[in-house]
Scaffold this active site. Structure first.
Site, PDB file in Angstrom:
ATOM      1  N   GLU A   1      33.076  53.639  37.540  1.00  0.00           N
ATOM      2  CA  GLU A   1      32.767  52.548  38.482  1.00  0.00           C
ATOM      3  C   GLU A   1      32.935  53.089  39.888  1.00  0.00           C
ATOM      4  O   GLU A   1      33.748  53.987  40.109  1.00  0.00           O
ATOM      5  CB  GLU A   1      33.799  51.415  38.314  1.00  0.00           C
TER       6      GLU A   1
ATOM      7  N   ARG B   1      43.516  36.372  25.928  1.00  0.00           N
ATOM      8  CA  ARG B   1      44.863  35.934  25.515  1.00  0.00           C
ATOM      9  C   ARG B   1      45.512  35.189  26.672  1.00  0.00           C
ATOM     10  O   ARG B   1      44.942  35.126  27.755  1.00  0.00           O
ATOM     11  CB  ARG B   1      45.705  37.164  25.184  1.00  0.00           C
TER      12      ARG B   1
ATOM     13  N   HIS C   1      48.673  50.021  39.723  1.00  0.00           N
ATOM     14  CA  HIS C   1      47.733  49.140  39.023  1.00  0.00           C
ATOM     15  C   HIS C   1      48.408  48.105  38.133  1.00  0.00           C
ATOM     16  O   HIS C   1      47.767  47.492  37.279  1.00  0.00           O
ATOM     17  CB  HIS C   1      46.725  49.940  38.171  1.00  0.00           C
TER      18      HIS C   1
ATOM     19  N   LYS D   1      36.040  47.764  27.488  1.00  0.00           N
ATOM     20  CA  LYS D   1      35.685  47.372  28.856  1.00  0.00           C
ATOM     21  C   LYS D   1      34.243  47.690  29.213  1.00  0.00           C
ATOM     22  O   LYS D   1      33.654  47.018  30.067  1.00  0.00           O
ATOM     23  CB  LYS D   1      36.620  48.052  29.830  1.00  0.00           C
TER      24      LYS D   1
END
Ligand code: ADP
Length: 454
Positions: A200, A292, A235, A116
Protein backbone atom coordinates in the site's frame (compact mmCIF):
# COMPACT_ATOMS: atom_id res chain seq x y z
CA UNK A 1 -32.94 -17.07 23.28
CA UNK A 2 -29.48 -18.44 24.08
CA UNK A 3 -29.52 -20.05 27.55
CA UNK A 4 -25.89 -20.82 28.28
CA UNK A 5 -22.67 -19.40 26.84
CA UNK A 6 -19.11 -20.66 26.96
CA UNK A 7 -16.65 -17.79 27.11
CA UNK A 8 -13.59 -18.79 25.09
CA UNK A 9 -11.32 -16.08 26.46
CA UNK A 10 -9.72 -14.65 29.56
CA UNK A 11 -8.98 -11.37 31.30
CA UNK A 12 -11.13 -8.27 31.15
CA UNK A 13 -13.10 -9.28 28.05
CA UNK A 14 -14.14 -12.59 29.64
CA UNK A 15 -15.45 -10.64 32.62
CA UNK A 16 -17.18 -8.16 30.32
CA UNK A 17 -19.04 -11.04 28.65
CA UNK A 18 -20.00 -12.60 32.02
CA UNK A 19 -21.53 -9.26 33.00
CA UNK A 20 -23.60 -8.94 29.81
CA UNK A 21 -24.82 -12.55 30.17
CA UNK A 22 -25.78 -11.97 33.81
CA UNK A 23 -27.92 -8.99 32.84
CA UNK A 24 -29.68 -11.05 30.17
CA UNK A 25 -30.21 -14.05 32.47
CA UNK A 26 -27.86 -16.23 30.38
CA UNK A 27 -25.81 -18.85 32.26
CA UNK A 28 -22.03 -18.70 31.79
CA UNK A 29 -19.26 -21.25 31.55
CA UNK A 30 -15.70 -19.96 31.92
CA UNK A 31 -12.83 -21.97 30.48
CA UNK A 32 -9.39 -21.23 31.88
CA UNK A 33 -5.77 -22.24 31.81
CA UNK A 34 -3.87 -23.42 34.88
CA UNK A 35 -2.36 -19.92 35.12
CA UNK A 36 -5.79 -18.27 35.38
CA UNK A 37 -7.34 -20.07 38.37
CA UNK A 38 -7.28 -16.78 40.31
CA UNK A 39 -8.86 -14.70 37.56
CA UNK A 40 -12.12 -12.91 38.36
CA UNK A 41 -13.96 -14.26 35.32
CA UNK A 42 -13.42 -17.79 36.63
CA UNK A 43 -14.82 -16.81 40.00
CA UNK A 44 -17.80 -14.87 38.66
CA UNK A 45 -18.99 -17.29 35.96
CA UNK A 46 -21.66 -19.82 36.91
CA UNK A 47 -19.37 -22.74 36.03
CA UNK A 48 -15.71 -23.09 35.11
CA UNK A 49 -13.64 -25.79 33.43
CA UNK A 50 -9.84 -25.90 33.25
CA UNK A 51 -8.74 -26.57 29.66
CA UNK A 52 -4.99 -26.92 29.98
CA UNK A 53 -1.62 -25.43 30.86
CA UNK A 54 -0.72 -21.76 30.78
CA UNK A 55 0.63 -21.47 27.24
CA UNK A 56 -2.14 -20.38 24.89
CA UNK A 57 -1.61 -23.06 22.28
CA UNK A 58 -2.25 -25.65 24.99
CA UNK A 59 -5.38 -23.94 26.32
CA UNK A 60 -7.10 -20.84 24.87
CA UNK A 61 -6.14 -21.83 21.33
CA UNK A 62 -7.00 -25.52 21.75
CA UNK A 63 -10.30 -25.60 19.91
CA UNK A 64 -10.98 -29.31 20.51
CA UNK A 65 -10.71 -28.86 24.29
CA UNK A 66 -12.98 -25.84 24.20
CA UNK A 67 -15.57 -27.69 22.13
CA UNK A 68 -15.32 -30.68 24.51
CA UNK A 69 -15.95 -28.35 27.47
CA UNK A 70 -18.94 -26.89 25.61
CA UNK A 71 -20.40 -30.34 25.05
CA UNK A 72 -19.84 -31.49 28.64
CA UNK A 73 -21.49 -28.36 30.03
CA UNK A 74 -24.21 -28.38 27.37
CA UNK A 75 -23.88 -24.76 26.25
CA UNK A 76 -25.71 -23.47 23.19
CA UNK A 77 -23.27 -20.73 22.17
CA UNK A 78 -19.60 -19.73 22.37
CA UNK A 79 -18.45 -16.13 22.70
CA UNK A 80 -14.83 -15.85 21.52
CA UNK A 81 -14.13 -12.28 22.73
CA UNK A 82 -11.14 -10.78 20.87
CA UNK A 83 -7.79 -12.38 20.05
CA UNK A 84 -7.29 -16.13 20.50
CA UNK A 85 -9.97 -17.92 18.36
CA UNK A 86 -12.14 -14.86 17.66
CA UNK A 87 -11.20 -14.67 13.97
CA UNK A 88 -10.48 -18.34 13.41
CA UNK A 89 -12.81 -19.60 10.67
CA UNK A 90 -11.98 -23.25 11.34
CA UNK A 91 -13.10 -22.87 14.94
CA UNK A 92 -16.34 -21.17 13.85
CA UNK A 93 -16.89 -24.08 11.46
CA UNK A 94 -16.24 -26.63 14.22
CA UNK A 95 -18.82 -24.88 16.39
CA UNK A 96 -21.36 -25.05 13.57
CA UNK A 97 -20.63 -28.76 13.04
CA UNK A 98 -21.36 -29.36 16.73
CA UNK A 99 -24.57 -27.29 16.57
CA UNK A 100 -23.10 -24.64 18.86
CA UNK A 101 -23.73 -21.02 17.86
CA UNK A 102 -20.45 -19.13 17.29
CA UNK A 103 -21.12 -15.56 18.41
CA UNK A 104 -19.79 -13.75 15.36
CA UNK A 105 -20.37 -13.46 11.62
CA UNK A 106 -20.51 -16.24 9.01
CA UNK A 107 -17.42 -18.34 8.35
CA UNK A 108 -17.21 -16.74 4.87
CA UNK A 109 -17.05 -13.25 6.37
CA UNK A 110 -14.29 -14.37 8.78
CA UNK A 111 -12.29 -15.89 5.92
CA UNK A 112 -12.72 -12.98 3.52
CA UNK A 113 -11.95 -10.24 6.03
CA UNK A 114 -9.27 -12.32 7.77
CA UNK A 115 -7.15 -11.99 4.63
CA UNK A 116 -6.38 -8.28 4.32
CA UNK A 117 -5.73 -8.47 0.58
CA UNK A 118 -9.11 -10.13 0.06
CA UNK A 119 -10.71 -7.58 2.37
CA UNK A 120 -9.35 -4.81 0.14
CA UNK A 121 -10.99 -6.50 -2.84
CA UNK A 122 -14.30 -6.66 -0.99
CA UNK A 123 -14.05 -2.95 -0.23
CA UNK A 124 -13.26 -2.16 -3.89
CA UNK A 125 -16.27 -4.24 -4.96
CA UNK A 126 -18.49 -2.36 -2.52
CA UNK A 127 -17.12 0.94 -3.92
CA UNK A 128 -15.49 1.92 -0.64
CA UNK A 129 -12.20 3.83 -1.16
CA UNK A 130 -8.93 1.95 -0.52
CA UNK A 131 -5.34 3.20 -0.40
CA UNK A 132 -3.54 2.85 -3.76
CA UNK A 133 -1.69 -0.46 -3.62
CA UNK A 134 -0.93 -3.82 -5.21
CA UNK A 135 -3.61 -5.95 -6.81
CA UNK A 136 -3.60 -8.58 -4.08
CA UNK A 137 -0.64 -10.65 -2.86
CA UNK A 138 2.84 -10.24 -4.36
CA UNK A 139 5.47 -12.86 -3.65
CA UNK A 140 8.11 -11.98 -6.19
CA UNK A 141 10.59 -9.36 -5.00
CA UNK A 142 11.29 -7.93 -8.46
CA UNK A 143 7.63 -7.66 -9.32
CA UNK A 144 6.98 -6.08 -5.90
CA UNK A 145 9.65 -3.42 -6.49
CA UNK A 146 8.08 -2.61 -9.86
CA UNK A 147 4.67 -2.15 -8.23
CA UNK A 148 6.21 -0.10 -5.40
CA UNK A 149 7.72 2.27 -7.96
CA UNK A 150 4.37 2.58 -9.71
CA UNK A 151 2.61 3.37 -6.42
CA UNK A 152 5.41 5.76 -5.49
CA UNK A 153 7.55 5.68 -2.32
CA UNK A 154 7.10 5.52 0.60
CA UNK A 155 5.17 2.23 0.55
CA UNK A 156 4.09 -0.09 3.33
CA UNK A 157 4.46 -3.86 3.01
CA UNK A 158 1.69 -5.62 4.93
CA UNK A 159 1.02 -9.25 5.84
CA UNK A 160 -2.37 -10.48 4.56
CA UNK A 161 -2.77 -12.37 7.85
CA UNK A 162 -1.46 -9.41 9.88
CA UNK A 163 -2.69 -8.26 13.25
CA UNK A 164 -1.36 -6.45 16.29
CA UNK A 165 0.95 -4.37 14.12
CA UNK A 166 3.05 -7.42 13.15
CA UNK A 167 4.31 -8.20 9.63
CA UNK A 168 4.32 -4.55 8.57
CA UNK A 169 7.33 -2.67 7.18
CA UNK A 170 7.73 0.71 5.57
CA UNK A 171 10.15 1.31 2.66
CA UNK A 172 11.08 4.89 1.84
CA UNK A 173 13.04 4.17 -1.34
CA UNK A 174 14.00 1.45 -3.81
CA UNK A 175 17.29 0.71 -2.03
CA UNK A 176 15.59 -0.12 1.28
CA UNK A 177 12.75 -2.00 -0.38
CA UNK A 178 14.26 -5.51 -0.74
CA UNK A 179 15.31 -5.67 2.91
CA UNK A 180 11.92 -4.45 4.21
CA UNK A 181 10.00 -6.69 1.82
CA UNK A 182 11.84 -9.77 3.07
CA UNK A 183 11.63 -8.85 6.75
CA UNK A 184 7.86 -8.32 6.48
CA UNK A 185 7.52 -11.74 4.83
CA UNK A 186 9.71 -13.46 7.43
CA UNK A 187 7.99 -11.82 10.37
CA UNK A 188 4.57 -12.74 8.96
CA UNK A 189 5.65 -16.33 8.37
CA UNK A 190 6.87 -16.58 11.97
CA UNK A 191 3.90 -14.83 13.57
CA UNK A 192 1.03 -16.18 11.46
CA UNK A 193 2.45 -19.19 9.57
CA UNK A 194 1.62 -17.25 6.40
CA UNK A 195 4.26 -15.09 4.72
CA UNK A 196 1.98 -13.59 2.04
CA UNK A 197 2.19 -9.80 1.78
CA UNK A 198 0.70 -6.95 -0.28
CA UNK A 199 1.65 -3.31 -0.79
CA UNK A 200 0.00 0.00 0.00
CA UNK A 201 1.06 3.58 -0.36
CA UNK A 202 2.37 4.69 3.05
CA UNK A 203 0.39 7.69 4.29
CA UNK A 204 2.76 9.99 6.19
CA UNK A 205 0.67 11.18 9.14
CA UNK A 206 -2.86 9.83 8.90
CA UNK A 207 -5.57 9.44 11.51
CA UNK A 208 -6.80 5.97 12.38
CA UNK A 209 -10.58 6.24 12.42
CA UNK A 210 -12.77 3.16 12.71
CA UNK A 211 -16.51 2.68 12.45
CA UNK A 212 -18.45 0.31 14.69
CA UNK A 213 -21.18 -1.65 12.92
CA UNK A 214 -23.88 -4.09 14.03
CA UNK A 215 -25.78 -6.40 11.71
CA UNK A 216 -28.52 -8.95 12.35
CA UNK A 217 -29.66 -12.14 10.63
CA UNK A 218 -32.35 -10.21 8.73
CA UNK A 219 -29.99 -8.02 6.72
CA UNK A 220 -30.33 -4.93 8.94
CA UNK A 221 -27.04 -3.09 9.47
CA UNK A 222 -26.40 0.09 11.45
CA UNK A 223 -23.28 2.00 12.43
CA UNK A 224 -22.54 3.48 15.84
CA UNK A 225 -20.17 6.20 14.79
CA UNK A 226 -16.42 6.34 14.84
CA UNK A 227 -13.56 5.88 17.27
CA UNK A 228 -10.36 7.83 16.78
CA UNK A 229 -7.49 5.44 17.54
CA UNK A 230 -4.62 7.55 16.21
CA UNK A 231 -2.58 7.41 19.43
CA UNK A 232 -0.54 4.28 18.77
CA UNK A 233 2.86 2.92 19.75
CA UNK A 234 4.39 0.61 17.13
CA UNK A 235 1.04 0.42 15.32
CA UNK A 236 -0.69 -0.70 18.56
CA UNK A 237 -3.51 1.43 19.95
CA UNK A 238 -2.99 3.08 23.32
CA UNK A 239 -5.71 5.72 23.66
CA UNK A 240 -9.04 5.75 21.84
CA UNK A 241 -11.79 8.35 21.84
CA UNK A 242 -15.07 9.28 20.27
CA UNK A 243 -16.22 11.41 18.61
CA UNK A 244 -12.99 12.10 16.74
CA UNK A 245 -11.80 15.67 17.36
CA UNK A 246 -10.65 15.76 13.74
CA UNK A 247 -13.23 14.58 11.25
CA UNK A 248 -15.99 16.84 9.99
CA UNK A 249 -19.67 15.98 10.22
CA UNK A 250 -19.69 15.44 6.50
CA UNK A 251 -16.77 12.96 6.64
CA UNK A 252 -18.42 11.20 9.60
CA UNK A 253 -21.62 10.75 7.61
CA UNK A 254 -19.80 9.48 4.53
CA UNK A 255 -17.66 7.03 6.51
CA UNK A 256 -20.68 5.69 8.39
CA UNK A 257 -22.57 5.25 5.13
CA UNK A 258 -19.63 3.42 3.50
CA UNK A 259 -19.12 1.17 6.53
CA UNK A 260 -22.78 0.13 6.41
CA UNK A 261 -22.53 -0.39 2.64
CA UNK A 262 -19.54 -2.73 3.04
CA UNK A 263 -21.13 -4.71 5.90
CA UNK A 264 -24.41 -5.00 3.98
CA UNK A 265 -22.59 -6.24 0.87
CA UNK A 266 -21.65 -9.40 2.80
CA UNK A 267 -24.84 -9.71 4.91
CA UNK A 268 -22.72 -9.07 7.96
CA UNK A 269 -24.04 -10.53 11.22
CA UNK A 270 -22.90 -9.40 14.66
CA UNK A 271 -20.53 -6.69 15.82
CA UNK A 272 -17.71 -5.61 13.52
CA UNK A 273 -15.32 -2.73 13.04
CA UNK A 274 -14.31 -1.19 9.75
CA UNK A 275 -10.96 0.54 10.00
CA UNK A 276 -9.94 3.50 7.87
CA UNK A 277 -7.00 5.86 7.59
CA UNK A 278 -7.91 9.50 7.05
CA UNK A 279 -5.48 12.03 5.56
CA UNK A 280 -5.16 15.71 6.43
CA UNK A 281 -7.68 16.63 3.72
CA UNK A 282 -10.33 14.31 5.19
CA UNK A 283 -9.91 11.71 2.43
CA UNK A 284 -10.54 8.32 3.99
CA UNK A 285 -9.41 4.87 2.92
CA UNK A 286 -10.44 1.39 4.10
CA UNK A 287 -7.59 -0.64 5.66
CA UNK A 288 -9.26 -3.64 7.27
CA UNK A 289 -12.32 -5.06 8.95
CA UNK A 290 -12.24 -6.83 12.31
CA UNK A 291 -15.01 -9.39 12.57
CA UNK A 292 -15.34 -9.37 16.35
CA UNK A 293 -15.80 -7.14 19.37
CA UNK A 294 -12.82 -4.79 19.78
CA UNK A 295 -10.84 -3.89 22.91
CA UNK A 296 -12.07 -0.29 22.60
CA UNK A 297 -15.80 -1.10 22.21
CA UNK A 298 -16.56 0.53 25.58
CA UNK A 299 -15.86 3.98 24.14
CA UNK A 300 -18.75 3.57 21.71
CA UNK A 301 -20.95 2.17 24.49
CA UNK A 302 -20.40 5.27 26.60
CA UNK A 303 -21.00 7.65 23.68
CA UNK A 304 -24.17 5.97 22.42
CA UNK A 305 -25.54 4.16 25.48
CA UNK A 306 -25.71 0.91 23.47
CA UNK A 307 -24.42 -2.26 25.18
CA UNK A 308 -22.54 -3.88 22.29
CA UNK A 309 -21.91 -7.22 23.98
CA UNK A 310 -25.60 -7.59 24.86
CA UNK A 311 -26.44 -6.78 21.23
CA UNK A 312 -24.04 -9.52 20.11
CA UNK A 313 -25.85 -12.01 22.36
CA UNK A 314 -29.30 -10.91 21.17
CA UNK A 315 -28.27 -11.06 17.51
CA UNK A 316 -26.81 -14.54 18.02
CA UNK A 317 -30.13 -15.53 19.62
CA UNK A 318 -31.81 -14.68 16.32
CA UNK A 319 -33.35 -11.38 17.38
CA UNK A 320 -33.65 -8.28 15.26
CA UNK A 321 -31.36 -5.34 16.07
CA UNK A 322 -32.75 -3.42 19.05
CA UNK A 323 -31.97 -0.11 17.29
CA UNK A 324 -32.54 1.51 13.95
CA UNK A 325 -30.00 4.00 12.60
CA UNK A 326 -32.17 6.92 13.63
CA UNK A 327 -32.10 5.72 17.27
CA UNK A 328 -28.30 6.04 17.49
CA UNK A 329 -27.37 9.36 19.06
CA UNK A 330 -23.90 10.51 20.04
CA UNK A 331 -24.72 11.90 23.43
CA UNK A 332 -21.31 12.63 24.91
CA UNK A 333 -17.55 12.33 24.58
CA UNK A 334 -15.65 9.25 25.82
CA UNK A 335 -12.00 8.34 25.98
CA UNK A 336 -10.16 5.14 26.88
CA UNK A 337 -6.64 4.49 28.14
CA UNK A 338 -5.31 0.96 28.04
CA UNK A 339 -3.47 0.12 31.24
CA UNK A 340 -0.65 -2.36 30.64
CA UNK A 341 1.66 -4.17 33.05
CA UNK A 342 4.80 -2.85 31.44
CA UNK A 343 7.71 -0.60 32.23
CA UNK A 344 8.06 2.59 30.14
CA UNK A 345 11.57 3.05 31.60
CA UNK A 346 12.69 -0.27 30.07
CA UNK A 347 11.29 0.27 26.61
CA UNK A 348 7.84 -0.91 27.72
CA UNK A 349 9.02 -4.41 28.66
CA UNK A 350 6.19 -6.54 30.11
CA UNK A 351 6.07 -6.49 33.89
CA UNK A 352 4.05 -9.46 35.20
CA UNK A 353 3.92 -10.34 38.90
CA UNK A 354 1.84 -9.87 42.01
CA UNK A 355 -0.24 -6.74 42.50
CA UNK A 356 0.40 -5.91 46.14
CA UNK A 357 -2.00 -2.99 46.38
CA UNK A 358 -4.88 -2.10 44.08
CA UNK A 359 -7.17 0.89 44.24
CA UNK A 360 -9.04 1.69 41.02
CA UNK A 361 -10.51 5.14 40.37
CA UNK A 362 -14.25 5.72 40.51
CA UNK A 363 -16.77 8.50 40.78
CA UNK A 364 -18.87 10.25 38.18
CA UNK A 365 -18.04 9.47 34.56
CA UNK A 366 -15.43 6.76 35.16
CA UNK A 367 -15.67 3.14 34.02
CA UNK A 368 -13.05 0.48 34.73
CA UNK A 369 -13.07 -2.81 32.80
CA UNK A 370 -10.56 -5.09 34.49
CA UNK A 371 -10.13 -8.58 35.89
CA UNK A 372 -7.37 -7.77 38.38
CA UNK A 373 -7.45 -7.00 42.12
CA UNK A 374 -5.05 -6.64 45.08
CA UNK A 375 -3.20 -9.91 45.65
CA UNK A 376 -3.75 -11.03 42.03
CA UNK A 377 -0.68 -12.32 40.18
CA UNK A 378 -0.45 -11.32 36.52
CA UNK A 379 0.77 -14.36 34.63
CA UNK A 380 3.63 -13.79 32.15
CA UNK A 381 2.02 -15.83 29.38
CA UNK A 382 -0.49 -13.40 27.93
CA UNK A 383 -1.04 -9.87 26.67
CA UNK A 384 0.16 -7.20 29.11
CA UNK A 385 -3.13 -5.22 29.10
CA UNK A 386 -4.68 -5.50 32.57
CA UNK A 387 -7.32 -2.80 32.61
CA UNK A 388 -9.15 -0.20 30.56
CA UNK A 389 -10.05 3.18 32.02
CA UNK A 390 -12.92 4.86 30.19
CA UNK A 391 -14.03 8.33 31.17
CA UNK A 392 -16.85 10.34 29.67
CA UNK A 393 -18.46 13.73 29.87
CA UNK A 394 -20.61 16.28 28.08
CA UNK A 395 -17.67 17.35 25.91
CA UNK A 396 -14.07 16.41 25.14
CA UNK A 397 -12.54 18.72 27.68
CA UNK A 398 -14.59 17.28 30.54
CA UNK A 399 -13.84 13.70 29.48
CA UNK A 400 -10.11 14.51 29.31
CA UNK A 401 -10.06 16.28 32.67
CA UNK A 402 -11.83 13.30 34.15
CA UNK A 403 -9.27 10.92 32.61
CA UNK A 404 -6.45 12.95 34.11
CA UNK A 405 -8.13 12.75 37.51
CA UNK A 406 -8.87 9.00 37.17
CA UNK A 407 -5.31 8.13 36.17
CA UNK A 408 -3.99 10.20 39.06
CA UNK A 409 -6.20 8.20 41.46
CA UNK A 410 -5.34 4.78 39.99
CA UNK A 411 -3.10 2.98 42.51
CA UNK A 412 -1.40 -0.21 41.39
CA UNK A 413 1.60 -1.34 43.44
CA UNK A 414 3.90 -4.33 43.07
CA UNK A 415 4.27 -4.07 39.30
CA UNK A 416 5.05 -1.27 36.84
CA UNK A 417 2.40 0.12 34.52
CA UNK A 418 2.08 2.68 31.74
CA UNK A 419 -0.33 4.84 33.80
CA UNK A 420 2.07 7.81 34.13
CA UNK A 421 2.88 7.58 30.43
CA UNK A 422 -0.81 7.79 29.49
CA UNK A 423 -1.33 10.65 31.93
CA UNK A 424 1.54 12.61 30.39
CA UNK A 425 -0.22 12.26 27.03
CA UNK A 426 -3.58 13.35 28.41
CA UNK A 427 -1.88 16.50 29.75
CA UNK A 428 0.13 17.16 26.59
CA UNK A 429 -1.06 20.32 24.77
CA UNK A 430 -0.62 18.71 21.34
CA UNK A 431 -2.86 15.81 22.31
CA UNK A 432 -5.33 18.14 23.97
CA UNK A 433 -5.53 20.28 20.87
CA UNK A 434 -6.94 17.25 19.05
CA UNK A 435 -4.23 17.18 16.41
CA UNK A 436 -2.60 13.79 17.17
CA UNK A 437 -1.99 11.55 14.16
CA UNK A 438 -0.54 8.02 14.11
CA UNK A 439 2.93 9.64 14.26
CA UNK A 440 2.11 11.39 17.53
CA UNK A 441 3.65 8.96 20.09
CA UNK A 442 6.96 8.77 18.25
CA UNK A 443 7.16 12.53 18.20
CA UNK A 444 5.96 12.83 21.83
CA UNK A 445 8.66 10.43 23.05
CA UNK A 446 11.35 12.39 21.23
CA UNK A 447 10.45 15.68 22.87
CA UNK A 448 9.01 14.75 26.29
CA UNK A 449 11.51 14.40 29.16
CA UNK A 450 11.57 10.74 30.21
CA UNK A 451 11.03 11.54 33.87
CA UNK A 452 7.63 12.91 32.89
CA UNK A 453 6.29 9.42 32.47
CA UNK A 454 8.57 6.89 34.15
P1 ADP B 1 -3.04 -4.55 12.27
O1 ADP B 1 -4.14 -5.44 11.78
O2 ADP B 1 -1.73 -5.23 12.46
O3 ADP B 1 -3.46 -3.72 13.45
P2 ADP B 1 -3.69 -2.38 10.38
O4 ADP B 1 -3.79 -2.63 8.92
O5 ADP B 1 -4.97 -2.25 11.14
O6 ADP B 1 -2.77 -3.53 11.05
O7 ADP B 1 -2.81 -1.08 10.64
C1 ADP B 1 -2.38 -0.74 11.93
C2 ADP B 1 -1.79 0.65 11.91
O8 ADP B 1 -0.66 0.70 11.02
C3 ADP B 1 -2.71 1.74 11.39
O9 ADP B 1 -3.59 2.21 12.37
C4 ADP B 1 -1.70 2.80 10.97
O10 ADP B 1 -1.18 3.49 12.07
C5 ADP B 1 -0.57 1.95 10.37
N1 ADP B 1 -0.80 1.79 8.91
C6 ADP B 1 -1.38 0.75 8.27
N2 ADP B 1 -1.43 0.96 6.93
C7 ADP B 1 -0.85 2.15 6.71
C8 ADP B 1 -0.60 2.95 5.53
N3 ADP B 1 -0.94 2.53 4.31
N4 ADP B 1 -0.01 4.16 5.70
C9 ADP B 1 0.35 4.61 6.93
N5 ADP B 1 0.14 3.91 8.07
C10 ADP B 1 -0.44 2.70 7.97
Amino acid sequence: MIKKVLIANRGEIALRIVRACNELGIKTLAVYSEADVQSLHVQLADEAICIGPAVSNQSYLKSDRIIAAAEIADVDAIHPGYGFLAENAEFAEQCADCKIKFIGPSTDAIINFGDKAKARDMAVKAKVPVIPGSDGVIDNEKEALKVAKEIGFPVIIKAVAGGGGKGMRTAHNAVAFAKEFNSARNEAEKAFGNGAVYLEKFLEAPRHIEIQVLGDQFGNVIHLGERDCSVQRRHQKLIEEAPSPFISDETRKKMGRDAVKLAKSVNYEGAGTIEFLVDSKQNYYFIEMNTRIQVEHGVTEEVTGVDLVKEQLLIASGQKLSYEQKDIKFIRHAIECRVCAEDPARNFAPCPGEISLYYPPGGHGVRIDSHVYGGYTIPPHYDSMISKVITFGRNRELALDRMDRALKEYLIRGINTNISFSRAIIKDPTFRSGSATTKYIEEFMKRAPKNLYT
